[in-house]
Scaffold this active site. Structure first.
Site, PDB file in Angstrom:
ATOM      1  N   ASP A 155      17.926  17.505  18.817  1.00  0.00           N
ATOM      2  CA  ASP A 155      17.130  18.188  17.885  1.00  0.00           C
ATOM      3  C   ASP A 155      17.739  17.689  16.316  1.00  0.00           C
ATOM      4  O   ASP A 155      18.705  18.015  15.840  1.00  0.00           O
ATOM      5  CB  ASP A 155      17.290  19.790  17.833  1.00  0.00           C
ATOM      6  CG  ASP A 155      16.634  20.408  16.623  1.00  0.00           C
ATOM      7  OD1 ASP A 155      16.057  19.909  15.743  1.00  0.00           O
ATOM      8  OD2 ASP A 155      16.537  21.695  16.758  1.00  0.00           O
ATOM      9  N   HIS A 201      18.337  26.489  17.095  1.00  0.00           N
ATOM     10  CA  HIS A 201      17.095  27.161  16.394  1.00  0.00           C
ATOM     11  C   HIS A 201      16.253  27.543  17.866  1.00  0.00           C
ATOM     12  O   HIS A 201      16.405  27.027  18.744  1.00  0.00           O
ATOM     13  CB  HIS A 201      16.524  25.975  15.642  1.00  0.00           C
ATOM     14  CG  HIS A 201      15.297  26.449  14.991  1.00  0.00           C
ATOM     15  ND1 HIS A 201      14.075  26.787  15.726  1.00  0.00           N
ATOM     16  CD2 HIS A 201      15.050  26.708  13.744  1.00  0.00           C
ATOM     17  CE1 HIS A 201      13.062  27.111  14.933  1.00  0.00           C
ATOM     18  NE2 HIS A 201      13.661  27.065  13.653  1.00  0.00           N
ATOM     19  N   CYS A 244      15.816  31.756  12.358  1.00  0.00           N
ATOM     20  CA  CYS A 244      15.311  31.436  13.872  1.00  0.00           C
ATOM     21  C   CYS A 244      16.451  30.930  14.544  1.00  0.00           C
ATOM     22  O   CYS A 244      16.408  30.059  15.268  1.00  0.00           O
ATOM     23  CB  CYS A 244      14.221  30.340  13.828  1.00  0.00           C
ATOM     24  SG  CYS A 244      12.691  30.627  12.968  1.00  0.00           S
TER      25      CYS A 244
END
Length: 409
Positions: free
Chosen positions: A203, A126, A367
């Site tokens: 993440d 991302h 994104c």
């Protein structure tokens, strides 16, 4: 594959937003990778906090401040238990995954990344796990290196050993791709990085909603996730960091609870985790996040994972039956994300027509523009599944996509 290990109708009833009709049709919400809906338990917890306990935390001696502080710190312990952190001090409250990654970039990156060094990420990140590292590298004169992705949307693990070098200062990697649903082998990646004394940031924005996460078992140094994707409130998130790592880092922002004492000549910083929580925190957000976690624990994260895989298999077969539809991201280890293109129809048109049918999906680059470039597309349509989705939701999506094809026939 068997169905969900919980009462799906009862779970759906816990999410009041799903009861409505939109554009004259029952709402079909297939955009949980962007944000999850909120169970009544979360809404009630936030209302109860504001109507009963609301006060600023840590500094007040009155009863409301004591209750607010207790609720806030109880939420920290709830998060610790949920991700199996060793110490409650390893849980830092932030606004979301993006701020968590920026915190590590601004503290660890500023301290450890210098001229000629390297930061390693992957091609499926991302933007929130790309741009902060570009900024660190640009400021330091360092280089950003990238693990490639194959045609199925899997990491090219055969390239990792060569990319982890004596110049690598950090591996920053997603647990689950938001655009593809691919699940990365984090434990293996951590082992490879740690063998060369390279710390790892994960993440976890898309992982904690789909399956159990144990940060001690993974061995990562940092783990970041957002409350709103976890069926909690917006504006709250978590950075987990190993205590020894956090204690070695400088503060992120100045002011408020991150200090012990201030003179015009010197500031003495607070202990971890408060050192990284400057200013008034989102107390109600933390309370709401804790309520969301308790809700998921009551359902059972193994049951959530089973439901995710059951519905993903059904949806994958259903979408592949549609002529002209191509799935983007077919890794064998996935969560409930179906990213696709439809022949001769722009993804934005797909989303617009589905919206008229009461079906919410996401369209665009998600994104993840470098990943879109890797697959040779400007955008995809993305349907993302959660514990409240049903086969009937998938059937409505398939019916809606056939209508899209009719419009553009």
């Amino acid at each position: 594959m068997s169905g969900p290990g919980f009462d799906l109708a009862r779970v759906r009833a816990d999410f009041p937003i799903l009861r409505q009709e939109v554009r004259g049709r029952p709402l079909v919400y297939l955009d949980s990778a962007a944000t999850g809906q909120k169970p009544q338990a979360v809404l009630d917890a936030i209302t109860r906090y504001y109507t009963h306990d609301n006060a600023n935390v840590h500094r007040g001696v009155h009863i409301l401040s004591e209750r607010a502080t207790q609720a806030f710190e109880d939420a920290r312990e709830t998060v610790r238990r949920f991700i199996h952190a060793k110490d409650v001090r390893e849980v830092i409250f932030v606004r979301g995954t993006t701020e968590a990654i920026n915190l590590v970039a601004a503290t660890y990156g500023r301290k450890h990344v210098g001229p000629g060094d390297e930061v390693l990420i992957s091609a499926m990140e991302h933007h929130s796990n790309i741009v902060p590292w570009q900024m660190v590298c640009d400021a330091a004169g360092a280089k950003l290196r990238v693990i490639p992705v194959d045609e199925r949307g899997e990491l090219r693990m055969d390239t990792v050993d060569a990319l982890l070098t004596e110049k690598t200062r950090l591996l920053a990697i997603t647990h689950v791709s938001n655009a593809l649903g691919s699940v990365n082998p984090i434990k293996e990646l951590v082992a490879k990085a740690h063998a060369k004394n390279i710390p790892v940031l994960v993440d976890g924005a898309q992982s904690v909603t789909h399956f159990p996460v144990d940060v001690q078992d993974l061995g990562c140094d940092f783990y970041a996730f957002s409350g709103h994707k976890l069926f909690g409130p917006t504006g709250i998130g978590v950075l987990y960091g190993k205590l020894s790592m956090l204690e070695s880092l400088p503060p992120y922002q100045g002011g408020g609870d991150m200090i012990l004492s201030v003179t015009m000549e010197k500031t003495v910083y607070n202990r971890v985790p408060h050192r990284f929580e400057a200013g008034t925190p989102d107390m109600a957000g933390a309370v709401g996040l804790a309520a969301a976690i308790r809700y998921l624990e009551a359902v059972g994260m193994q049951n959530v994972s089973q439901h995710d895989q059951w519905l993903l298999a059904y949806a994958t077969d259903a979408l592949q039956s549609i002529p002209g539809l191509k799935l983007v991201g077919t890794a064998p280890h996935k969560t409930g994300v179906l990213s696709f293109t439809l022949e001769d129809v722009h993804p934005h048109d797909v989303g617009t027509i589905l919206d008229q049918e009461g079906i919410c999906i996401r369209t665009g680059h998600h994104c993840a523009q470098p990943l879109m470039q890797r697959f040779g597309v400007a955008a995809t349509a993305r349907a993302s599944l959660a514990l409240y989705n049903t086969r009937e939701d998938v059937d409505a999506l398939v019916k809606g996509l056939h209508k899209v094809k009719e419009v553009f026939a």
